[in-house]
Design an enzyme around this catalytic site. Structure first.
Site, PDB file in Angstrom:
ATOM      1  N   GLU A  31     -15.177 -15.869  28.903  1.00 23.86           N
ATOM      2  CA  GLU A  31     -14.178 -15.342  29.680  1.00 23.86           C
ATOM      3  C   GLU A  31     -15.023 -14.146  30.646  1.00 23.86           C
ATOM      4  O   GLU A  31     -15.744 -13.191  30.110  1.00 23.86           O
ATOM      5  CB  GLU A  31     -13.259 -14.109  28.890  1.00 23.86           C
ATOM      6  CG  GLU A  31     -12.149 -13.504  29.904  1.00 23.86           C
ATOM      7  CD  GLU A  31     -11.419 -14.512  31.095  1.00 23.86           C
ATOM      8  OE1 GLU A  31     -11.709 -14.233  32.344  1.00 23.86           O
ATOM      9  OE2 GLU A  31     -10.658 -15.049  30.510  1.00 23.86           O
ATOM     10  N   GLY A  33     -13.334 -12.423  33.199  1.00 25.59           N
ATOM     11  CA  GLY A  33     -12.576 -11.420  33.787  1.00 25.59           C
ATOM     12  C   GLY A  33     -11.674 -10.912  32.632  1.00 25.59           C
ATOM     13  O   GLY A  33     -12.221 -10.317  31.661  1.00 25.59           O
ATOM     14  N   PHE A  35      -9.249 -10.334  29.862  1.00 27.29           N
ATOM     15  CA  PHE A  35      -8.555 -11.359  28.836  1.00 27.29           C
ATOM     16  C   PHE A  35      -7.191 -11.717  29.058  1.00 27.29           C
ATOM     17  O   PHE A  35      -6.331 -10.667  28.918  1.00 27.29           O
ATOM     18  CB  PHE A  35      -8.983 -10.783  27.520  1.00 27.29           C
ATOM     19  CG  PHE A  35      -9.076 -11.643  26.339  1.00 27.29           C
ATOM     20  CD1 PHE A  35     -10.314 -11.978  25.799  1.00 27.29           C
ATOM     21  CD2 PHE A  35      -7.766 -12.304  25.502  1.00 27.29           C
ATOM     22  CE1 PHE A  35     -10.484 -13.068  24.891  1.00 27.29           C
ATOM     23  CE2 PHE A  35      -8.193 -13.121  24.751  1.00 27.29           C
ATOM     24  CZ  PHE A  35      -9.322 -13.467  24.201  1.00 27.29           C
ATOM     25  N   GLY A  36      -6.809 -12.863  28.900  1.00 27.53           N
ATOM     26  CA  GLY A  36      -5.330 -13.391  28.914  1.00 27.53           C
ATOM     27  C   GLY A  36      -5.033 -14.160  30.359  1.00 27.53           C
ATOM     28  O   GLY A  36      -3.921 -14.556  30.311  1.00 27.53           O
ATOM     29  N   GLY A  37      -5.924 -14.113  31.032  1.00 25.61           N
ATOM     30  CA  GLY A  37      -5.709 -14.972  32.298  1.00 25.61           C
ATOM     31  C   GLY A  37      -4.914 -14.625  33.411  1.00 25.61           C
ATOM     32  O   GLY A  37      -4.228 -13.348  33.491  1.00 25.61           O
ATOM     33  N   THR A  38      -4.403 -15.324  34.317  1.00 30.12           N
ATOM     34  CA  THR A  38      -3.753 -14.921  35.726  1.00 30.12           C
ATOM     35  C   THR A  38      -2.281 -14.550  35.346  1.00 30.12           C
ATOM     36  O   THR A  38      -1.804 -13.308  35.721  1.00 30.12           O
ATOM     37  CB  THR A  38      -3.865 -16.050  36.579  1.00 30.12           C
ATOM     38  OG1 THR A  38      -5.189 -16.218  37.058  1.00 30.12           O
ATOM     39  CG2 THR A  38      -3.124 -15.804  37.741  1.00 30.12           C
ATOM     40  N   CYS A  39      -1.797 -15.415  34.563  1.00 28.41           N
ATOM     41  CA  CYS A  39      -0.156 -15.159  34.330  1.00 28.41           C
ATOM     42  C   CYS A  39       0.280 -13.843  33.913  1.00 28.41           C
ATOM     43  O   CYS A  39       0.912 -12.877  34.267  1.00 28.41           O
ATOM     44  CB  CYS A  39       0.384 -16.427  33.500  1.00 28.41           C
ATOM     45  SG  CYS A  39       2.087 -15.854  33.210  1.00 28.41           S
ATOM     46  N   HIS A 444      34.474 -22.276  33.350  1.00 24.04           N
ATOM     47  CA  HIS A 444      34.896 -21.595  34.560  1.00 24.04           C
ATOM     48  C   HIS A 444      35.522 -20.075  34.142  1.00 24.04           C
ATOM     49  O   HIS A 444      35.969 -19.969  33.136  1.00 24.04           O
ATOM     50  CB  HIS A 444      36.360 -22.229  35.053  1.00 24.04           C
ATOM     51  CG  HIS A 444      37.078 -21.721  36.117  1.00 24.04           C
ATOM     52  ND1 HIS A 444      36.634 -21.894  37.334  1.00 24.04           N
ATOM     53  CD2 HIS A 444      38.059 -21.093  35.971  1.00 24.04           C
ATOM     54  CE1 HIS A 444      37.641 -21.417  38.213  1.00 24.04           C
ATOM     55  NE2 HIS A 444      38.580 -20.778  37.393  1.00 24.04           N
TER      56      HIS A 444
END
Length: 460
Positions: A31, A33, A35-39, A444
């Protein structure tokens, strides 16, 4: 040089399949950047937490039409920001700690990985202390993507923000210029305008969200242009920038200028494969820079898989997670591989109004020569739509004539990302429009009746 059984590059979805099945393998996790990624850190989760705060602010502003007088006393930007990242940062830190301290078979390398040969990598350590040379029997590339910045901005020397940085601003910008017209630009324009910034949206094309179905793109563009919250500049491009942080002057190609405290560049994201010397490993790429993978998520290099934004045309977390499950299985079962299923990939844009889509657009049906029927049902034509006083929402469904096979669904309006789920399910499991409409009860007067009525209105 150290050898591992498996190297995984990226700690977003690439980290999700490393469960107890891999406990007997010597695994390397790389890694460079957070930790844990973009999301987790700069994408889906923090943005939607901002969107929810923005939606609440808009509910208050619009309350009078329901006979409820309400007003906003104050937007506490720092409290909104800190509520979000006080939750997210510990998750990222906890994931890092778990892999470093509690995964004995996993060695974590913090640095940037690039290939030096087939399944051979050099990792330049983030802390500047040197490099590591590693090899592996198998490699998974889950390196994600990064914001795309046009040269006119990148080469200007003028400070700017991207989706990776804007959410941690110390203060709410008074004047924000957003460059872009896709989902990232649309979501942030909604967030910052609802929270009190004066937002100008600059888009080079004639429409916003132009890759969506024509009804959705045209309707959303019309609402954005006609609304009072955002100053929308279509068919416009930035030609030059000047100024300093907090006092920017942005010149457009029509000669007009915009003043801004902050410029947000939201023109899309690009895959990170071009930063990894893929050619040294014999890993092929496509025209847009994505790593080329087959239906098993294998690259052109033996023993190398790829998943998520670095290889997928859909920059979506739920797609990356599905691909990670496929890769996890195929790594362990090379003689019994499973295929990825990308037939019905849904997506949502959490702007105002909310948008959700799955399947083909009308234009795609025309291009394919399909004989199709379409029904666009207004939210305001069902009872709950009346309750909401909704005048803009629409549920558009496309189906094949003769068979009733569902081809696409496109929703714009409140709760669109939830309302579309039964249509995703019906398409995935082969229900026809008539079977879906008549084979179950519809509560409904709940809002899903807009889906029911659209289905019933199809001339198939």
């Amino acid at each position: 040089m150290r050898h591992h059984d498996l190297v995984v590059i990226g700690t977003g979805s690439g980290n999700t399949f490393l469960d107890e099945r891999f406990a007997g393998l010597d695994v390397a996790l790389v890694e460079h950047g957070v930790f844990g990624g973009t999301c987790l850190n700069v994408g889906c989760i923090p943005t939607k937490m901002y969107v929810y705060a923005a939606d609440v602010a808009e509910v208050v502003r619009r309350a009078a039409k329901y006979g409820v007088d309400a007003s906003i006393d104050k937007i506490r930007w720092s409290d909104i920001r800190d509520r979000i990242f006080s939750r997210i940062d510990p998750i990222s830190g906890g994931g890092r700690q778990y892999r470093v301290e509690r995964s004995p078979n996993v060695t974590v390398y913090f640095g940037h990985a690039s290939f030096t040969g087939p399944r051979a990598l050099q990792v330049v350590r983030t802390d500047g202390s040197g490099t590591d040379e590693i090899t592996a029997d198998q490699v998974v590339i889950a390196a994600g993507g990064r914001p795309m910045v046009p040269p006119v901005v990148a080469d200007s020397g003028i400070p700017f923000e991207t989706s990776d940085t804007i959410m941690r601003l110390p203060e709410l910008p008074e004047r924000l210029v957003v460059l872009g017209g896709g989902y990232i630009a649309s979501e942030f324009a909604h967030v910052f305008s609802a929270l009190g910034s004066r937002v100008t949206l600059v888009n080079r094309s004639h429409a916003l969200l132009r890759w969506h179905d024509e009804t959705i793109s045209e309707t959303y563009t019309r609402l954005a242009v006609a609304g009072s919250r955002i100053d929308v500049r279509l068919n416009s491009q930035i030609t030059s920038l000047s100024g300093t942080a907090g006092d920017l002057t942005i010149t457009l190609d029509d000669g007009s200028t915009l003043g801004a405290d902050t410029l947000l560049v939201a023109t899309g994201r690009v895959p990170n494969g071009d930063l990894m010397n893929l050619g040294a490993a014999g890993i092929g790429t496509l025209y847009d820079g994505r790593i080329d993978v087959d239906r098993f998520q294998r690259t052109s290099a033996d023993g190398v898989f790829a998943l998520g934004d670095v290889s997928s045309p859909w920059q979506l977390k739920h797609v990356a997670n599905r691909e990670a499950k496929v890769v996890g299985h195929n790594l362990l079962h090379p003689d019994d591989m499973i295929e990825i299923d990308h037939r019905f990939v849904p997506s949502a844009v959490f702007t105002d109004p909310q948008i959700a889509v799955v399947g083909k657009t009308e234009q795609q049906c025309r291009d394919a020569g399909i004989d199709y029927a379409v029904k666009a049902q207004k939210y305001g034509d069902v009872a709950y739509g009346w309750a909401m006083e909704d005048t803009t929402g629409v549920c558009k469904i496309i189906a094949e004539r003769g068979t009733g096979r569902l081809l696409g669904a496109h929703l714009l309006g409140p709760q669109a990302s939830s309302l579309i789920q039964p249509l995703i399910q019906a398409m995935s499991f082969g229900l026809t429009a008539r079977e879906m409409a008549t084979g179950q009860y519809w509560i409904h007067p709940a809002l899903p009746e807009v889906v029911e009525n659209a289905l019933l209105g199809l001339d198939v």
